[in-house]
Design an enzyme around this catalytic site. Sequence first.
Site, PDB file in Angstrom:
ATOM      1  N   SER A 267       0.729  -1.391   0.306  1.00 51.20           N
ATOM      2  CA  SER A 267       0.120  -0.015   0.216  1.00 51.20           C
ATOM      3  C   SER A 267       1.040   1.239  -0.038  1.00 51.20           C
ATOM      4  O   SER A 267       2.107   1.422   1.085  1.00 51.20           O
ATOM      5  CB  SER A 267      -0.596  -0.366   1.064  1.00 51.20           C
ATOM      6  OG  SER A 267      -2.013  -1.230   1.497  1.00 51.20           O
TER       7      SER A 267
ATOM      8  N   LYS B 148      -6.970   1.961  -2.468  1.00 49.30           N
ATOM      9  CA  LYS B 148      -6.585   0.837  -1.385  1.00 49.30           C
ATOM     10  C   LYS B 148      -7.366   2.106  -0.795  1.00 49.30           C
ATOM     11  O   LYS B 148      -7.274   2.027   0.485  1.00 49.30           O
ATOM     12  CB  LYS B 148      -5.147   0.619  -1.849  1.00 49.30           C
ATOM     13  CG  LYS B 148      -5.008   0.188  -0.261  1.00 49.30           C
ATOM     14  CD  LYS B 148      -5.792  -0.992  -0.088  1.00 49.30           C
ATOM     15  CE  LYS B 148      -5.487  -1.421   1.928  1.00 49.30           C
ATOM     16  NZ  LYS B 148      -3.785  -2.092   1.791  1.00 49.30           N
TER      17      LYS B 148
ATOM     18  N   LYS C  28      -0.611   5.615   8.436  1.00 48.11           N
ATOM     19  CA  LYS C  28       0.103   5.927   7.327  1.00 48.11           C
ATOM     20  C   LYS C  28      -0.826   5.777   6.209  1.00 48.11           C
ATOM     21  O   LYS C  28      -0.422   7.128   5.187  1.00 48.11           O
ATOM     22  CB  LYS C  28       1.053   4.574   7.054  1.00 48.11           C
ATOM     23  CG  LYS C  28       1.669   4.831   5.353  1.00 48.11           C
ATOM     24  CD  LYS C  28       2.209   3.523   5.086  1.00 48.11           C
ATOM     25  CE  LYS C  28       0.493   2.790   4.789  1.00 48.11           C
ATOM     26  NZ  LYS C  28       1.466   1.460   4.092  1.00 48.11           N
TER      27      LYS C  28
END
Length: 299
Positions: free
Chosen positions: A104, A178, A246
Amino acid sequence: MNTAATPPLPTHIAVLGIGMMGFPMARRLCEAGCTVSVWNRSRAKAERLQPLGAMVADTPAEAVAQADVVITLLEHGGVVQDVLFEQGAAQGLKAGALVVDMSSIQPRQAREHTERLALLGARHLDAPVSGGTVGAEQGTLAIMAGGSAADFAQALPVFELLGKAVHVGPHGAGQLAKLANQMIVGITIGAVAEALLLCEKGGADMARVKQAISGGFADSRILQVHGQRMVERDFAKRGAMAVQLKDMRNALATAAEVGFEAPITGLFEQLFAQGVEHGLADMDHSALFVELARRNGMV
């Protein structure tokens, strides 16, 4: 009727990054009979796959040397860039290899990696996943792929061993999908935590409230899975608070790049950041519940 033949499973697959997600995913590839080479910064993690027939490499370049498809499952975009371009993986690819980054990272980074790999004669898909370690173990991951349709078709037999894949657009689109997933996950975890804590503060039985609203419009997989973790106070790491933070920051950075205001994501980035500051970094992301409980004097 679609009579197009399914592409064959690639002969040799390399997996770079054998962590919480990489290990069960690589294990599934081994169990399916694929020829698999693996590399991890901590070699011992990769060596767990040797009994299943995986070849453990000392360097990323060694792992990818004979691979038709290279899967990266690394911590963040900076690590992906380092492993590919600084540690020699990209330079060690055989001609025509397909790199599938299932980490990711930011969409911008995915597009940059595509361009740099193209200069070396390699192809690239960004294909991050959702579903956590349970989905990785069971082969039920949601896979969001960005790149060319032809490259997606080549990777599809691999994806089908790992979960359900959807081609969502050009390079970088998989990472955008995502980010959308993680925005919804993080925000919904916060909504469930705040609502259940309010009920507990007011004197209701939190477990029974969860049961009562299941099946209504407020029901969701987050309510069922993460809500149950909150009821049980089980915050053992599956998806870490630090990783959720994050992802929220990546979403905000991408929003800024395209001139999009995301105030809800901004609020939750602050809440996850405060949870991390208060020692929750390595707890499950459902531990945002702990941070909200702390604010209300409930811990």
